[in-house]
Scaffold this motif. Sequence first.
Motif, PDB file in Angstrom:
ATOM      1  N   ASN A  73      37.374  49.569  47.659  1.00 23.16           N
ATOM      2  CA  ASN A  73      38.121  48.767  48.637  1.00 23.16           C
ATOM      3  C   ASN A  73      38.381  47.358  48.117  1.00 23.16           C
ATOM      4  OD1 ASN A  73      38.043  50.935  50.375  1.00 23.16           O
ATOM      5  ND2 ASN A  73      37.245  49.800  52.114  1.00 23.16           N
ATOM      6  N   THR A  74      38.797  47.267  46.873  1.00 26.87           N
ATOM      7  CA  THR A  74      38.940  45.958  46.231  1.00 26.87           C
ATOM      8  C   THR A  74      40.216  45.904  45.406  1.00 26.87           C
ATOM      9  OG1 THR A  74      36.530  45.703  46.121  1.00 26.87           O
ATOM     10  CG2 THR A  74      37.848  44.306  44.668  1.00 26.87           C
ATOM     11  N   ILE A  75      40.860  44.744  45.441  1.00 24.28           N
ATOM     12  CA  ILE A  75      41.949  44.488  44.507  1.00 24.28           C
ATOM     13  C   ILE A  75      41.563  43.314  43.621  1.00 24.28           C
ATOM     14  CG2 ILE A  75      43.676  45.346  46.118  1.00 24.28           C
ATOM     15  CD1 ILE A  75      44.645  42.381  46.371  1.00 24.28           C
ATOM     16  N   TYR A  76      42.247  43.201  42.497  1.00 20.44           N
ATOM     17  CA  TYR A  76      41.925  42.184  41.506  1.00 20.44           C
ATOM     18  C   TYR A  76      43.201  41.467  41.064  1.00 20.44           C
ATOM     19  CZ  TYR A  76      37.800  45.170  41.251  1.00 20.44           C
ATOM     20  OH  TYR A  76      36.699  45.912  41.568  1.00 20.44           O
ATOM     21  N   LEU A  77      43.000  40.248  40.569  1.00 18.06           N
ATOM     22  CA  LEU A  77      44.082  39.534  39.907  1.00 18.06           C
ATOM     23  C   LEU A  77      43.503  38.937  38.633  1.00 18.06           C
ATOM     24  CD1 LEU A  77      47.086  38.724  40.174  1.00 18.06           C
ATOM     25  CD2 LEU A  77      46.264  36.506  41.021  1.00 18.06           C
ATOM     26  N   GLN A  78      43.841  39.537  37.513  1.00 13.37           N
ATOM     27  CA  GLN A  78      43.435  39.003  36.219  1.00 13.37           C
ATOM     28  C   GLN A  78      44.446  37.948  35.809  1.00 13.37           C
ATOM     29  OE1 GLN A  78      40.693  39.691  34.219  1.00 13.37           O
ATOM     30  NE2 GLN A  78      41.467  37.993  32.977  1.00 13.37           N
ATOM     31  N   MET A  79      43.975  36.738  35.570  1.00 15.46           N
ATOM     32  CA  MET A  79      44.852  35.622  35.244  1.00 15.46           C
ATOM     33  C   MET A  79      44.513  35.112  33.846  1.00 15.46           C
ATOM     34  SD  MET A  79      44.844  33.576  38.886  1.00 15.46           S
ATOM     35  CE  MET A  79      43.149  33.022  38.711  1.00 15.46           C
ATOM     36  N   ASN A  80      45.476  35.175  32.954  1.00 12.89           N
ATOM     37  CA  ASN A  80      45.304  34.724  31.577  1.00 12.89           C
ATOM     38  C   ASN A  80      46.243  33.570  31.271  1.00 12.89           C
ATOM     39  OD1 ASN A  80      43.465  36.878  31.166  1.00 12.89           O
ATOM     40  ND2 ASN A  80      45.122  38.255  30.577  1.00 12.89           N
ATOM     41  N   SER A  81      45.951  32.860  30.206  1.00  9.42           N
ATOM     42  CA  SER A  81      46.813  31.756  29.758  1.00  9.42           C
ATOM     43  C   SER A  81      47.117  30.803  30.899  1.00  9.42           C
ATOM     44  CB  SER A  81      48.112  32.312  29.167  1.00  9.42           C
ATOM     45  OG  SER A  81      47.843  33.185  28.097  1.00  9.42           O
ATOM     46  N   LEU A  82      46.079  30.342  31.551  1.00  8.81           N
ATOM     47  CA  LEU A  82      46.262  29.494  32.731  1.00  8.81           C
ATOM     48  C   LEU A  82      46.709  28.092  32.341  1.00  8.81           C
ATOM     49  CD1 LEU A  82      43.200  30.743  34.745  1.00  8.81           C
ATOM     50  CD2 LEU A  82      45.567  30.834  35.526  1.00  8.81           C
ATOM     51  N   PHE A  83      47.554  27.513  33.199  1.00  6.61           N
ATOM     52  CA  PHE A  83      48.060  26.160  33.046  1.00  6.61           C
ATOM     53  C   PHE A  83      47.583  25.314  34.226  1.00  6.61           C
ATOM     54  CE2 PHE A  83      50.912  27.078  29.602  1.00  6.61           C
ATOM     55  CZ  PHE A  83      51.410  28.348  29.833  1.00  6.61           C
ATOM     56  N   PRO A  84      47.578  24.009  34.059  1.00  9.89           N
ATOM     57  CA  PRO A  84      47.244  23.160  35.213  1.00  9.89           C
ATOM     58  C   PRO A  84      48.131  23.431  36.422  1.00  9.89           C
ATOM     59  CG  PRO A  84      47.097  21.871  33.208  1.00  9.89           C
ATOM     60  CD  PRO A  84      47.639  23.224  32.807  1.00  9.89           C
ATOM     61  N   LYS A  85      49.376  23.832  36.196  1.00 12.94           N
ATOM     62  CA  LYS A  85      50.279  24.104  37.315  1.00 12.94           C
ATOM     63  C   LYS A  85      49.859  25.336  38.118  1.00 12.94           C
ATOM     64  CE  LYS A  85      53.541  26.906  34.603  1.00 12.94           C
ATOM     65  NZ  LYS A  85      54.935  27.067  34.162  1.00 12.94           N
ATOM     66  N   ASP A  86      48.932  26.120  37.592  1.00 13.42           N
ATOM     67  CA  ASP A  86      48.411  27.274  38.322  1.00 13.42           C
ATOM     68  C   ASP A  86      47.337  26.871  39.336  1.00 13.42           C
ATOM     69  OD1 ASP A  86      48.642  29.025  35.239  1.00 13.42           O
ATOM     70  OD2 ASP A  86      49.949  29.330  36.988  1.00 13.42           O
ATOM     71  N   THR A  87      46.969  25.607  39.336  1.00  7.57           N
ATOM     72  CA  THR A  87      45.972  25.125  40.288  1.00  7.57           C
ATOM     73  C   THR A  87      46.479  25.303  41.715  1.00  7.57           C
ATOM     74  OG1 THR A  87      45.040  23.516  38.750  1.00  7.57           O
ATOM     75  CG2 THR A  87      44.732  23.088  41.104  1.00  7.57           C
ATOM     76  N   ALA A  88      45.692  25.991  42.525  1.00 15.26           N
ATOM     77  CA  ALA A  88      46.100  26.298  43.901  1.00 15.26           C
ATOM     78  C   ALA A  88      44.968  27.032  44.605  1.00 15.26           C
ATOM     79  CB  ALA A  88      47.355  27.169  43.906  1.00 15.26           C
ATOM     80  N   VAL A  89      45.150  27.238  45.901  1.00 12.04           N
ATOM     81  CA  VAL A  89      44.302  28.172  46.634  1.00 12.04           C
ATOM     82  C   VAL A  89      44.978  29.536  46.568  1.00 12.04           C
ATOM     83  CG1 VAL A  89      43.262  28.781  48.844  1.00 12.04           C
ATOM     84  CG2 VAL A  89      43.441  26.367  48.159  1.00 12.04           C
ATOM     85  N   TYR A  90      44.233  30.537  46.162  1.00 14.18           N
ATOM     86  CA  TYR A  90      44.768  31.883  45.976  1.00 14.18           C
ATOM     87  C   TYR A  90      44.317  32.771  47.132  1.00 14.18           C
ATOM     88  CZ  TYR A  90      46.477  30.795  41.342  1.00 14.18           C
ATOM     89  OH  TYR A  90      47.184  30.260  40.287  1.00 14.18           O
ATOM     90  N   TYR A  91      45.293  33.504  47.685  1.00 11.52           N
ATOM     91  CA  TYR A  91      45.048  34.351  48.852  1.00 11.52           C
ATOM     92  C   TYR A  91      45.418  35.806  48.536  1.00 11.52           C
ATOM     93  CZ  TYR A  91      45.253  29.920  51.431  1.00 11.52           C
ATOM     94  OH  TYR A  91      45.047  28.639  51.889  1.00 11.52           O
ATOM     95  N   CYS A  92      44.630  36.720  49.053  1.00  8.87           N
ATOM     96  CA  CYS A  92      45.084  38.102  49.042  1.00  8.87           C
ATOM     97  C   CYS A  92      45.631  38.437  50.421  1.00  8.87           C
ATOM     98  CB  CYS A  92      43.992  39.073  48.625  1.00  8.87           C
ATOM     99  SG  CYS A  92      42.602  39.205  49.745  1.00  8.87           S
ATOM    100  N   ALA A  93      46.463  39.468  50.467  1.00  7.03           N
ATOM    101  CA  ALA A  93      47.160  39.816  51.690  1.00  7.03           C
ATOM    102  C   ALA A  93      47.382  41.318  51.744  1.00  7.03           C
ATOM    103  CB  ALA A  93      48.488  39.079  51.759  1.00  7.03           C
ATOM    104  N   ALA A  94      47.653  41.819  52.944  1.00  7.16           N
ATOM    105  CA  ALA A  94      47.833  43.255  53.120  1.00  7.16           C
ATOM    106  C   ALA A  94      48.891  43.546  54.172  1.00  7.16           C
ATOM    107  CB  ALA A  94      46.507  43.903  53.530  1.00  7.16           C
ATOM    108  N   HIS A  95      49.565  44.669  53.974  1.00 13.95           N
ATOM    109  CA  HIS A  95      50.513  45.176  54.968  1.00 13.95           C
ATOM    110  C   HIS A  95      50.687  46.658  54.707  1.00 13.95           C
ATOM    111  CE1 HIS A  95      53.885  45.389  57.730  1.00 13.95           C
ATOM    112  NE2 HIS A  95      53.747  44.088  57.997  1.00 13.95           N
ATOM    113  N   TYR A  96      51.056  47.419  55.734  1.00 18.03           N
ATOM    114  CA  TYR A  96      51.279  48.849  55.522  1.00 18.03           C
ATOM    115  C   TYR A  96      52.712  49.154  55.083  1.00 18.03           C
ATOM    116  CZ  TYR A  96      52.455  48.040  60.439  1.00 18.03           C
ATOM    117  OH  TYR A  96      52.949  47.513  61.600  1.00 18.03           O
ATOM    118  N   VAL A  97      53.534  48.130  54.926  1.00 17.73           N
ATOM    119  CA  VAL A  97      54.885  48.284  54.387  1.00 17.73           C
ATOM    120  C   VAL A  97      54.960  47.500  53.082  1.00 17.73           C
ATOM    121  CG1 VAL A  97      57.342  47.918  54.736  1.00 17.73           C
ATOM    122  CG2 VAL A  97      55.881  48.575  56.679  1.00 17.73           C
TER     123      VAL A  97
END
Length: 122
Positions: free
Chosen positions: A77-101
């Motif tokens: 029951n898990t999803i992942y986000l592998q993030m490589n080659s990160l830049f300062p512009k990637d700085t943020a709050v990261y959210y996961c989300a769901a929908h049945y569509v």
Amino acid sequence: QVQLAESGGGLVQAGGSLRLSCAASGRTFITHHMGWFRQAPGKEREFLAAINWNGNSIVYADSVKGRFTISRDNAKNTIYLQMNSLFPKDTAVYYCAAHYVFTDVQTKPRYWGQGTQVTVSS
């Protein structure tokens, strides 16, 4: 009802990598399509990636294509986000989300996690 909880955020140097996780509660996880978004200070929330219920359809925003990889493990029951080659512009709050569509998970998700902070230093 699906409840989502992100983890894995933190501080990383530019060029580094992080893997975010999002654990979902509820037996309906497998019927939901999932996505990742982020919101930087002073900016609107931005769609990053989406994955359909069985992982056969994946969509990325141009801003992260080739650097970020979304995946899911329905047994956990898990999803992942592998993030490589990160830049300062990637700085943020990261959210996961769901929908049945699937299209709606990219534009107007029904369920949101609480977010996890990612900070990329230069």
